[in-house]
Design an enzyme around this catalytic site. Structure first.
Site: not given
Length: 689
Positions: A177, A194, A380-381, A459, A484
């Site tokens: 990220e 990539p 589901h975290e 995620h 976010e």
């Protein structure tokens, strides 16, 4: 840098063990423009790639090293080869195009070792008109008995020192990220795939991998300037890969095109994966959803079960009603389950995937949603606690099916290297999120979900490598810097981010970017309470409103979120109409024009309506585009519903200036449009009867 792998030095050192005469084999793509040359010169296994006779990959090494077995690094000779060709078409149950053509030529090369115990390694190459793939295949043989520990994959990519490279770093804490960087390849130490390149001849190419199962993820590690080696993520305190013969590696892929948009129009990642292994996946339906999510990022609500808890029964009903009214198929709710109170980032072992907070009636809400044609997307975290999730996996997924849902969004929020699992002795082990242990975990989740007819949106994931073909219930992922970061990213995503994604991360597959923010200055509003301050006002989407709409076409996901709050859409229902109309499943997709990180224009035909949609976005530079409407039936007229930047639009000081209009256009013509700074255009084409 690992200087010991220098190709020229090793070639001289090993000449004594090399065969007397080198052998070279050549494989070409069906159109003859791409050529792969495989050689055993100097006792080294090498390959090279050219396009239209111009160098793309200089002669580069192949091979493997093992901890307790003889490897394939020197004294190698080509012992045999076979060739094959294929031209077939297969159908995706959902995707950016329904029908996919798989046309390639294949060369399978067997390398034998001339020293040590007798052993062989097969490298299989496939050449498509849009690039190549190759993988290692090691058969069962006496020299490879027992447990095998791969300590190094010697695959190299000689891209050239001065070749331009677009990439994110692979060995930093925030996984993948990061804002994309641009540099000469010779100045890049490490990179995720990539990664995208443009060499001095103007040829574009992208390095990635396909079919990543039971192996470690590959990044790029620079050996010498312009020469990268496949860097496999190691187990905690262990080798890169644990396996047994026979085994195959993932495919190493190189997409190649003269123009940048040719990279987007390639299907080789999908074609190098195995066919659907699940059978009927009609439950994995593409669609659009809203959710209790953005409110937490802008500090309107909390994940924790306090006074400002977002995941309440009343708030969720409000979202369900909005979804049903405007034709959305799903509602995501984060923070519904026990474990969010306190420091959930560092306490992944506290999450329950079956126990809701007292103010959230999951079963009652699901019944309410289903009565209105909407499904809950259950969140589901895990905070990357693999053991805690795996212990509860079956029970958590069983609850999802019990309430009538087919969708789970999972999360693995943690710093890189902090994914934890606990062994039988209670010892905690910490992994990188793209190690083989993590790959195995994701496959366990996907298979368990498939057994219960549940589709997954992952995620903080391992990167996409086309496994959605084999496991079509793995519908979408995050895998890059998402929306976010515009709430608290410091800095937020720059204007170049969206056109950059099209030529980099999106080459791997769908991305749940969560677009559609209509309040473009969320941190300038007063806080809802004194101890929950807004973020830095500089953190905001650096786009115009029209660009937010265009993103639904330029960034592909079969599960597309309208990420803002319902009340923000209700203020701008004229612009919201495009989000309601645009589809999430496509009959065809065509990249029309673009340059890496500057701009991109995409056309997609809806699978359901057969209507065409167009989206184009630009970086901080305003630009005028002339887009060919060749995707429309030539000579036929269409009503074009256009959402474009107004004459005074600018992402910084006038982001809401938008023109919504309708015009009649003709298929085959060229259409001119102006994009403002970090602006965009979104169009729906309706045939005139």
């Amino acid at each position: 840098m690992r200087m010991w792998t220098n190709l020229a030095g090793l070639a001289a050192l090993m000449w004594a063990s090399a065969p007397l005469a080198a052998e070279s084999l050549t494989l070409t793509s069906p159109d003859g423009r791409i050529a792969v040359t495989v050689s055993d010169d100097g006792g080294l296994a090498t390959y090279a790639v050219s396009f239209d006779g111009e160098k793309v990959i200089a002669p580069s090494r192949l091979g493997m090293l093992f901890a307790d077995h003889h490897g394939f690094e020197r004294g190698l000779a080509i012992a045999g080869s076979t060739r094959a060709s294929k031209d077939s078409t297969w159908e995706q149950p959902w995707g950016e195009r329904r029908m996919v053509r798989d046309q390639h030529n294949e060369l399978s090369v067997t390398f034998k070792a001339n020293d040590g115990p007798a052993r062989q390694m097969v490298v299989r190459f496939r050449a498509f008109d849009t690039g190549i793939g190759f993988r290692y295949e090691l058969g069962q043989q006496p020299a490879l008995e027992g447990d095998i520990a791969i300590v190094e994959e010697l695959t190299q990519f000689g891209v050239g020192e001065k070749t331009t490279m677009w990439y994110t770093p692979s060995d930093e804490y925030n996984r993948n990220e990061y804002i994309y960087r641009i540099a000469p390849a010779g100045q890049v130490d490490d990179a995720h795939t990539p990664s995208t390149f443009r060499n001095e001849a103007g040829i574009h190419f992208a390095i990635h991998e396909a079919a990543l199962i039971d192996y470690s993820s590959m990044s790029l590690d620079q050996l010498r300037p312009g020469n990268f080696q496949a860097n496999l993520r190691n187990w905690a305190g262990g080798p890169k890969v644990k396996t047994k013969a026979p085994f195959t590696s993932p495919w190493r892929t190189i997409q190649i095109a003269r123009e940048a948009v040719g990279l987007i129009n390639s299907d080789i990642i999908l074609n190098l994966n195995e066919p659907n292994a699940l059978g009927d996946v009609s439950y994995a339906k593409p669609g659009k959803y809203i959710g209790i999510w953005w409110a937490m990022h802008i500090n309107d609500r909390t994940w924790a079960s306090d006074k400002y808890h977002g995941a309440t029964t009343a708030e969720t009903k409000r979202y369900i009603d909005f979804a049903a009214k405007h034709g959305f198929s799903g509602v995501l709710v984060e923070g519904w389950n026990k474990g969010w109170d306190g420091d959930w980032f560092n306490n992944g072992d506290l999450f329950s995937f079956t126990e809701a907070y007292p103010d959230y009636d999951i079963e009652g809400l699901s019944k309410y949603a289903l009565s209105k044609g909407v499904q809950l997307i259950v969140h589901h975290e895990t905070s990357a606690n693999l053991t805690n999730y795996e212990k509860q996996l079956e029970a958590g997924l069983d609850l999802v099916r019990k309430i009538g849902s087919h969708y789970v969004k999972s999360g693995y929020v943690s710093d890189a290297g902090d994914a934890v699992w606990v062994d039988a002795k209670g010892i905690r082990h910490y992994e990188y999120y793209d190690s083989q242990r993590m790959i195995d975990h994701h496959m366990k989740v996907i298979r368990a979900a498939a057994a219960r007819q549940i589709a997954m949106d992952t995620h903080e994931p391992v990167k996409d490598t086309g496994l959605r073909r084999t496991y079509p219930n793995w519908m979408s992922r995050e895998g890059a810097r998402g929306m976010e970061f515009n709430a608290w990213g410091s800095p937020p995503n720059p204007p170049s981010h969206e056109p950059m994604l099209a030529f980099t991360a999106l080459l791997a597959g769908p991305f749940d970017y969560t677009p559609g923010i209509f309040d473009l200055r969320p941190n300038e509003r007063p806080p809802v309470r004194p101890d929950m301050a807004r973020g830095d006002p500089k953190n905001r989407p650096q786009t115009t409103l029209a660009k937010q709409l265009a993103t639904y076409v330029t960034i592909y996901s079969p599960l597309q979120m309208a990420a803002d709050l319902p009340e923000n859409y209700e203020k701008r229902m004229d612009a919201f109409q495009f989000i309601k109309d645009v589809e999430a499943d496509w009959e065809q997709s065509i990249a029309l024009a673009g340059e890496v990180g500057q701009y991109v224009a995409m056309a997609r035909q809806g699978r359901k309506s057969k209507e065409w949609f167009l989206g184009a976005v630009t970086d901080e530079n305003p630009r005028d585009l002339s887009l060919p409407l060749t995707f429309l039936e030539k000579g036929k007229q269409y009503r074009a519903q256009i959402y474009r930047d107004g004459p005074h639009a600018h992402w910084d000081y006038n982001p809401y200036d938008i023109v919504i209009e309708e015009k009649v256009v003709t298929g085959g013509d060229t259409w001119a449009v102006h994009l403002a700074a970090s602006g965009g255009v979104a169009v729906r084409f309706i045939p005139v009867k």
